[in-house]
Design a protein around this motif. Structure first.
Motif, mmCIF file in Angstrom:
data_model
loop_
_atom_site.group_PDB
_atom_site.id
_atom_site.type_symbol
_atom_site.label_atom_id
_atom_site.label_comp_id
_atom_site.label_asym_id
_atom_site.label_seq_id
_atom_site.Cartn_x
_atom_site.Cartn_y
_atom_site.Cartn_z
ATOM 1 N N GLY A 207 -0.122 -16.114 0.267
ATOM 2 C CA GLY A 207 -0.817 -17.073 1.007
ATOM 3 C C GLY A 207 -2.521 -16.537 1.032
ATOM 4 O O GLY A 207 -3.171 -16.987 1.930
ATOM 5 N N THR A 208 -2.649 -15.211 0.577
ATOM 6 C CA THR A 208 -4.122 -14.646 0.646
ATOM 7 C C THR A 208 -4.732 -14.116 -0.699
ATOM 8 O O THR A 208 -5.696 -14.795 -1.077
ATOM 9 C CB THR A 208 -4.069 -13.450 1.623
ATOM 10 O OG1 THR A 208 -3.353 -13.744 2.889
ATOM 11 C CG2 THR A 208 -5.374 -12.851 1.991
ATOM 12 N N GLY A 209 -4.472 -13.301 -1.278
ATOM 13 C CA GLY A 209 -4.900 -12.559 -2.352
ATOM 14 C C GLY A 209 -4.929 -13.679 -3.608
ATOM 15 O O GLY A 209 -5.913 -13.968 -4.171
ATOM 16 N N PRO B 32 -2.508 -11.380 -7.105
ATOM 17 C CA PRO B 32 -2.722 -10.320 -6.486
ATOM 18 C C PRO B 32 -2.177 -10.834 -5.014
ATOM 19 O O PRO B 32 -3.019 -10.789 -4.059
ATOM 20 C CB PRO B 32 -4.267 -10.056 -6.067
ATOM 21 C CG PRO B 32 -4.833 -11.218 -6.388
ATOM 22 C CD PRO B 32 -4.173 -12.081 -7.358
ATOM 23 N N SER B 33 -0.747 -10.928 -4.960
ATOM 24 C CA SER B 33 -0.006 -11.248 -3.721
ATOM 25 C C SER B 33 1.094 -10.010 -3.429
ATOM 26 O O SER B 33 1.196 -9.176 -4.228
ATOM 27 C CB SER B 33 0.635 -12.415 -3.757
ATOM 28 O OG SER B 33 -0.238 -13.362 -3.529
ATOM 29 N N ASN B 34 1.447 -9.959 -2.128
ATOM 30 C CA ASN B 34 2.436 -8.842 -1.756
ATOM 31 C C ASN B 34 3.616 -9.081 -2.499
ATOM 32 O O ASN B 34 4.357 -9.948 -2.400
ATOM 33 C CB ASN B 34 2.637 -9.234 -0.393
ATOM 34 C CG ASN B 34 3.363 -8.225 0.567
ATOM 35 O OD1 ASN B 34 4.396 -7.652 -0.108
ATOM 36 N ND2 ASN B 34 3.157 -7.834 1.616
ATOM 37 N N PRO B 35 3.701 -7.885 -3.298
ATOM 38 C CA PRO B 35 5.084 -7.992 -4.410
ATOM 39 C C PRO B 35 6.188 -8.040 -3.401
ATOM 40 O O PRO B 35 7.250 -8.740 -4.039
ATOM 41 C CB PRO B 35 5.001 -6.617 -4.956
ATOM 42 C CG PRO B 35 3.550 -6.005 -4.591
ATOM 43 C CD PRO B 35 2.978 -6.614 -3.521
ATOM 44 N N THR C 206 6.823 -9.326 0.099
ATOM 45 C CA THR C 206 7.158 -10.550 0.898
ATOM 46 C C THR C 206 6.765 -12.170 0.100
ATOM 47 O O THR C 206 7.378 -12.793 0.641
ATOM 48 C CB THR C 206 6.414 -10.538 2.387
ATOM 49 O OG1 THR C 206 5.015 -10.156 1.821
ATOM 50 C CG2 THR C 206 7.185 -9.534 3.272
ATOM 51 N N SER C 207 5.806 -11.886 -0.850
ATOM 52 C CA SER C 207 5.273 -13.055 -1.358
ATOM 53 C C SER C 207 5.762 -13.409 -2.869
ATOM 54 O O SER C 207 6.414 -14.534 -3.183
ATOM 55 C CB SER C 207 4.014 -13.238 -1.475
ATOM 56 O OG SER C 207 3.079 -13.112 -0.209
ATOM 57 N N ILE C 208 6.141 -12.178 -3.377
ATOM 58 C CA ILE C 208 6.663 -12.338 -4.871
ATOM 59 C C ILE C 208 8.049 -12.274 -4.933
ATOM 60 O O ILE C 208 8.628 -13.386 -5.787
ATOM 61 C CB ILE C 208 5.860 -11.441 -5.914
ATOM 62 C CG1 ILE C 208 4.412 -11.850 -5.918
ATOM 63 C CG2 ILE C 208 6.355 -11.755 -7.477
ATOM 64 C CD1 ILE C 208 3.685 -13.327 -6.010
ATOM 65 N N SER D 183 -3.146 -6.572 -9.868
ATOM 66 C CA SER D 183 -2.764 -5.707 -8.778
ATOM 67 C C SER D 183 -3.437 -6.198 -7.344
ATOM 68 O O SER D 183 -4.457 -6.708 -7.367
ATOM 69 C CB SER D 183 -3.046 -4.362 -9.045
ATOM 70 O OG SER D 183 -2.593 -3.489 -8.096
ATOM 71 N N PRO D 184 -2.412 -6.112 -6.482
ATOM 72 C CA PRO D 184 -2.831 -6.360 -4.978
ATOM 73 C C PRO D 184 -3.113 -5.108 -4.359
ATOM 74 O O PRO D 184 -3.635 -4.983 -3.282
ATOM 75 C CB PRO D 184 -1.779 -6.876 -4.277
ATOM 76 C CG PRO D 184 -0.417 -6.723 -4.976
ATOM 77 C CD PRO D 184 -0.918 -6.228 -6.640
ATOM 78 N N ILE D 185 -2.966 -4.109 -5.274
ATOM 79 C CA ILE D 185 -3.453 -2.651 -4.654
ATOM 80 C C ILE D 185 -4.663 -2.076 -5.321
ATOM 81 O O ILE D 185 -4.507 -2.077 -6.566
ATOM 82 C CB ILE D 185 -1.998 -1.707 -5.092
ATOM 83 C CG1 ILE D 185 -0.674 -2.586 -4.330
ATOM 84 C CG2 ILE D 185 -2.039 -0.448 -4.388
ATOM 85 C CD1 ILE D 185 -0.682 -2.488 -3.015
ATOM 86 N N PRO E 194 -3.120 -1.281 -0.143
ATOM 87 C CA PRO E 194 -3.411 -2.839 -0.446
ATOM 88 C C PRO E 194 -4.900 -3.152 0.202
ATOM 89 O O PRO E 194 -5.343 -2.713 1.106
ATOM 90 C CB PRO E 194 -2.399 -3.676 0.434
ATOM 91 C CG PRO E 194 -2.174 -2.740 1.440
ATOM 92 C CD PRO E 194 -2.309 -1.439 1.025
ATOM 93 N N VAL E 195 -5.344 -4.329 -0.388
ATOM 94 C CA VAL E 195 -6.878 -4.783 0.293
ATOM 95 C C VAL E 195 -6.655 -5.277 1.470
ATOM 96 O O VAL E 195 -7.457 -4.906 2.360
ATOM 97 C CB VAL E 195 -7.558 -5.927 -0.725
ATOM 98 C CG1 VAL E 195 -8.690 -6.435 -0.503
ATOM 99 C CG2 VAL E 195 -7.408 -5.400 -2.276
ATOM 100 N N SER E 196 -5.434 -5.950 2.137
ATOM 101 C CA SER E 196 -5.226 -6.312 3.399
ATOM 102 C C SER E 196 -3.626 -6.489 3.312
ATOM 103 O O SER E 196 -2.825 -6.388 2.461
ATOM 104 C CB SER E 196 -5.884 -7.637 3.844
ATOM 105 O OG SER E 196 -5.417 -8.659 2.822
#
Ligand code: GDP
Length: 300
Positions: A9-11, A191-194, A196-198, A220-222, A227-229
């Motif tokens: 829901g973000t990246g 780029p999502s949380n591996p 909780t999201s993926i 990469s989300p990292i 992480p960016v957030s």
């Protein structure tokens, strides 16, 4: 070129806002494991953020909800002694009411989502990964918390000991999701949380097998070792993963063909470097263009 994105829901929604301004037709397969019923309505945080981002109405200061929304109903409920656990905007709540009414009429989550994304003029296919309910629970020193209790009420502060996706064993990939993947030229893990999201997307049924048959690119989300957030670092550590682009690539290695990492970051896997930080719309478009050019180079 038909692309299917896997998204939280973000990246990934940031990237999708840029991508849809260049190429409005694509598929997005969205995580449902953070969905929750609030005040009688079903809230699908990741589906809503994807739709609002593509429709360009997302509140991009917070990266959830609708920009310039008011919170009159939320405050009124509080005044009447009803403590709503999530901050829900008035405009955002209208989406949740429509979704819940459609579900109560017997629509599947897939069909309800299609109706809603059409209402917002979104051309892309926005596909919940499954129609069944999956709930993310986080084990902390104080016991198991629903993800929203961990993230919204406890501000993501408690130490994470374990993560469970309750209901995932009974969930089935929808026919729309299988069709979208089979007919894609490439699958992009945004780029999502591996964790909780993926994970609640790739752990359903035979998704991993489907992905193995496709060209799969991840972003990469990292960046560096952070992480960016959000809580991805904490959650990756709880899964025994290195918090880096390399850790992300390692986690996806059984089906991953290529990863885009931040300029200067190292990675043992097949990778390309570019600036992957999206601070504004121009950054989102720049990264989307880079992605399109990379896909053209690799898959023609
Ligand atoms: P959630 O459902 O809200 O957790 O959203 P996602 O899983 O889609 O996105 C969270 C991830 O997006 C975090 O791990 C962030 O590090 C990553 N992220 C956020 N903004 C950016 C960005 O500008 N660039 C990149 N590469 N990753 C980002």
């Amino acid at each position: 070129m038909i692309v299917s994105f896997l998204s939280g829901g973000t990246g990934t929604p940031k990237l999708l806002r840029g991508y849809s301004s260049i190429c409005p037709e694509f598929n997005v397969i969205v995580n449902v494991a953070e969905d929750v019923w609030v005040s009688g309505n079903k809230v699908c945080p990741d589906i809503d953020s994807v739709i609002y981002a593509i429709a360009d109405i997302i509140d991009d200061k917070k990266w959830w909800g609708i920009k310039n929304d008011s919170f009159v109903t939320h405050r009124r409920l509080k005044m009447l002694g009803f403590d709503e656990k999530m901050m829900i905007g008035d405009l955002d709540r209208a989406t949740h009411i429509i979704r819940s009414e459609l579900l109560r009429k017997g629509y599947s989550l897939t069909d309800a989502t299609r109706e809603i994304k059409n209402m917002f003029g979104v051309k892309a296919e926005v596909l919940p990964v499954c129609n069944e309910e999956i709930s993310t629970y986080i084990k902390t020193c104080d016991g198991w918390l629903h993800f929203q209790e961990f993230w919204v009420c406890s501000k993501g502060e408690p130490e994470v000991l374990d993560v469970e996706f309750r209901g995932i064993e009974k969930a089935k990939l929808t026919n729309d999701v299988k069709f979208a993947i089979k007919n894609s030229d490439a699958v992009v893990i945004g780029p999502s949380n591996p964790i909780t999201s993926i994970t609640p997307i790739i752990e359903i049924e035979n998704m991993r097998m489907l992905l193995k048959s496709k060209f799969v690119l991840a972003i990469s989300p990292i960046i560096g070792n952070k992480p960016v957030s959000g809580p991805a670092g904490k959650l990756m550590r709880a899964f025994g993963l290195e918090v880096s682009a390399n850790g992300v690539a390692n986690y996806y290695s059984d089906f991953l063909d290529l990863i885009i990492v931040h300029s200067g970051d190292t990675c043992e896997f097949e990778h390309i470097e570019t600036n992957i930080l999206m601070k504004c719309k121009e950054d989102e478009v720049r990264l989307a263009k880079f992605l399109i050019n990379t896909l053209r180079e690799y898959i023609g």
